[in-house]
Design a protein around this motif. Structure first.
Motif, PDB file in Angstrom:
ATOM      1  N   ILE A  68      -1.370   8.617   2.090  1.00 19.21           N
ATOM      2  CA  ILE A  68      -1.826   7.889   0.896  1.00 19.21           C
ATOM      3  C   ILE A  68      -3.101   7.114   1.215  1.00 19.21           C
ATOM      4  O   ILE A  68      -3.439   6.134   0.548  1.00 19.21           O
ATOM      5  CB  ILE A  68      -0.744   6.938   0.351  1.00 19.21           C
ATOM      6  N   SER A  69      -3.843   7.566   2.242  1.00 17.37           N
ATOM      7  CA  SER A  69      -4.978   6.796   2.748  1.00 17.37           C
ATOM      8  C   SER A  69      -6.102   6.656   1.721  1.00 17.37           C
ATOM      9  O   SER A  69      -6.749   5.599   1.662  1.00 17.37           O
ATOM     10  CB  SER A  69      -5.503   7.413   4.040  1.00 17.37           C
ATOM     11  N   ALA A  73      -7.351   2.959   0.488  1.00 16.48           N
ATOM     12  CA  ALA A  73      -8.719   2.487   0.702  1.00 16.48           C
ATOM     13  C   ALA A  73      -9.261   1.761  -0.523  1.00 16.48           C
ATOM     14  O   ALA A  73     -10.132   0.892  -0.411  1.00 16.48           O
ATOM     15  CB  ALA A  73      -9.627   3.664   1.054  1.00 16.48           C
ATOM     16  N   GLU A  74      -8.743   2.109  -1.685  1.00 13.73           N
ATOM     17  CA  GLU A  74      -9.174   1.473  -2.932  1.00 13.73           C
ATOM     18  C   GLU A  74      -8.271   0.314  -3.330  1.00 13.73           C
ATOM     19  O   GLU A  74      -8.720  -0.640  -3.967  1.00 13.73           O
ATOM     20  CB  GLU A  74      -9.196   2.518  -4.061  1.00 13.73           C
ATOM     21  N   ASP A  75      -6.989   0.394  -2.959  1.00 10.81           N
ATOM     22  CA  ASP A  75      -6.011  -0.609  -3.392  1.00 10.81           C
ATOM     23  C   ASP A  75      -5.075  -0.946  -2.243  1.00 10.81           C
ATOM     24  O   ASP A  75      -4.130  -0.214  -1.972  1.00 10.81           O
ATOM     25  CB  ASP A  75      -5.212  -0.070  -4.593  1.00 10.81           C
ATOM     26  N   SER A 105      -1.433   5.462   5.773  1.00 10.92           N
ATOM     27  CA  SER A 105      -2.304   4.788   4.807  1.00 10.92           C
ATOM     28  C   SER A 105      -3.701   4.570   5.366  1.00 10.92           C
ATOM     29  O   SER A 105      -4.561   4.016   4.670  1.00 10.92           O
ATOM     30  CB  SER A 105      -1.709   3.433   4.414  1.00 10.92           C
ATOM     31  N   GLY A 106      -3.924   4.964   6.616  1.00 14.19           N
ATOM     32  CA  GLY A 106      -5.215   4.708   7.260  1.00 14.19           C
ATOM     33  C   GLY A 106      -5.360   3.278   7.755  1.00 14.19           C
ATOM     34  O   GLY A 106      -6.413   2.919   8.296  1.00 14.19           O
ATOM     35  N   TRP A 107      -4.314   2.466   7.588  1.00 13.34           N
ATOM     36  CA  TRP A 107      -4.413   1.045   7.904  1.00 13.34           C
ATOM     37  C   TRP A 107      -4.530   0.791   9.401  1.00 13.34           C
ATOM     38  O   TRP A 107      -5.056  -0.252   9.828  1.00 13.34           O
ATOM     39  CB  TRP A 107      -3.215   0.300   7.331  1.00 13.34           C
TER      40      TRP A 107
END
Length: 217
Positions: A68-69, A73-75, A105-107
């Protein structure tokens, strides 16, 4: 290492040195939920099992990675939903029983900047992605998973006030993993994972070595 707001950071203090003692040793101090770590059921469920009692048969599992990355990145408050699971399954097939389901999520790219990773606002509220409680409920009732994993600080989105995902996952006797890394390098489906959960007595969880194996590599 980013830590939950208010927790002291990990420390390692040399107590034995080659110069003075002829060997090397450190004394370490950390909250159990530091770094990449496992949440055992007892972390949120009073009658839940401790980390040392987790069934070893669930610690080597198939791995499903749901990306869900782009949305995250937007939210930063976005959550992995049932729709995300069904979309994943439309591509890769139904998630089999005994799977660890991970949110990418890329976090983890923010890990070296603890302030950005925790992402506190002026009111002390954290902002980062997690699993929506409905998705957690779906996975434990419809897919018989062994647990979930996130690349953030919490199984729940950072702005959660009721920790519904923790309660659902841990209340079902599953485990959670927080602070995952390198999920973008793992096959979305078909990989396996070994979860090196901590073994000290009565632990609510703790830092863990999580190792994924891509199929055929």
């Amino acid at each position: 290492s980013p830590v939950w707001p208010g927790n002291e950071p990990f420390t390692a203090e040399p107590v034995k040195t080659f110069e003075n003692d002829g060997f090397y040793q450190q004394k370490v101090s950390f909250w159990e939920h530091t770094g990449t770590h496992v949440d055992a059921p007892i972390h949120f469920i009073e009658e839940g099992i401790t980390s040392d009692a987790i069934d070893i048969g669930t610690l080597f599992a198939s791995l499903a990675v749901i990306d869900i990355s782009a949305r995250a990145a937007e939210d930063p408050d976005t959550a992995l939903t049932v729709d995300d699971i069904l979309e994943y399954e439309a591509t890769y097939g139904e998630i089999p029983a005994g799977t660890l389901v991970a949110m990418d999520s890329g976090w983890s790219g923010k890990w070296s900047d603890p302030e950005a990773f925790v992402n506190l606002d002026a009111d002390g509220v954290q902002h980062y992605p997690g699993f929506h409680p409905d998705a957690a409920e779906f996975l434990v009732t419809e897919r018989d998973i062994v647990g979930i994993a996130v690349d953030t600080l919490s199984q729940d989105p950072g702005n959660s006030t009721d920790f519904g995902t923790h309660i659902t996952i841990l209340g079902a006797g599953k485990y959670g993993i927080e602070g995952m890394n390198n999920l973008s390098a793992v096959d979305r489906a078909g990989a396996s994972v070994f979860v090196g959960a901590p073994k000290w007595a009565d632990s609510s969880g703790g830092p863990s070595r999580i190792i994924a194996f891509n199929r055929g590599r």
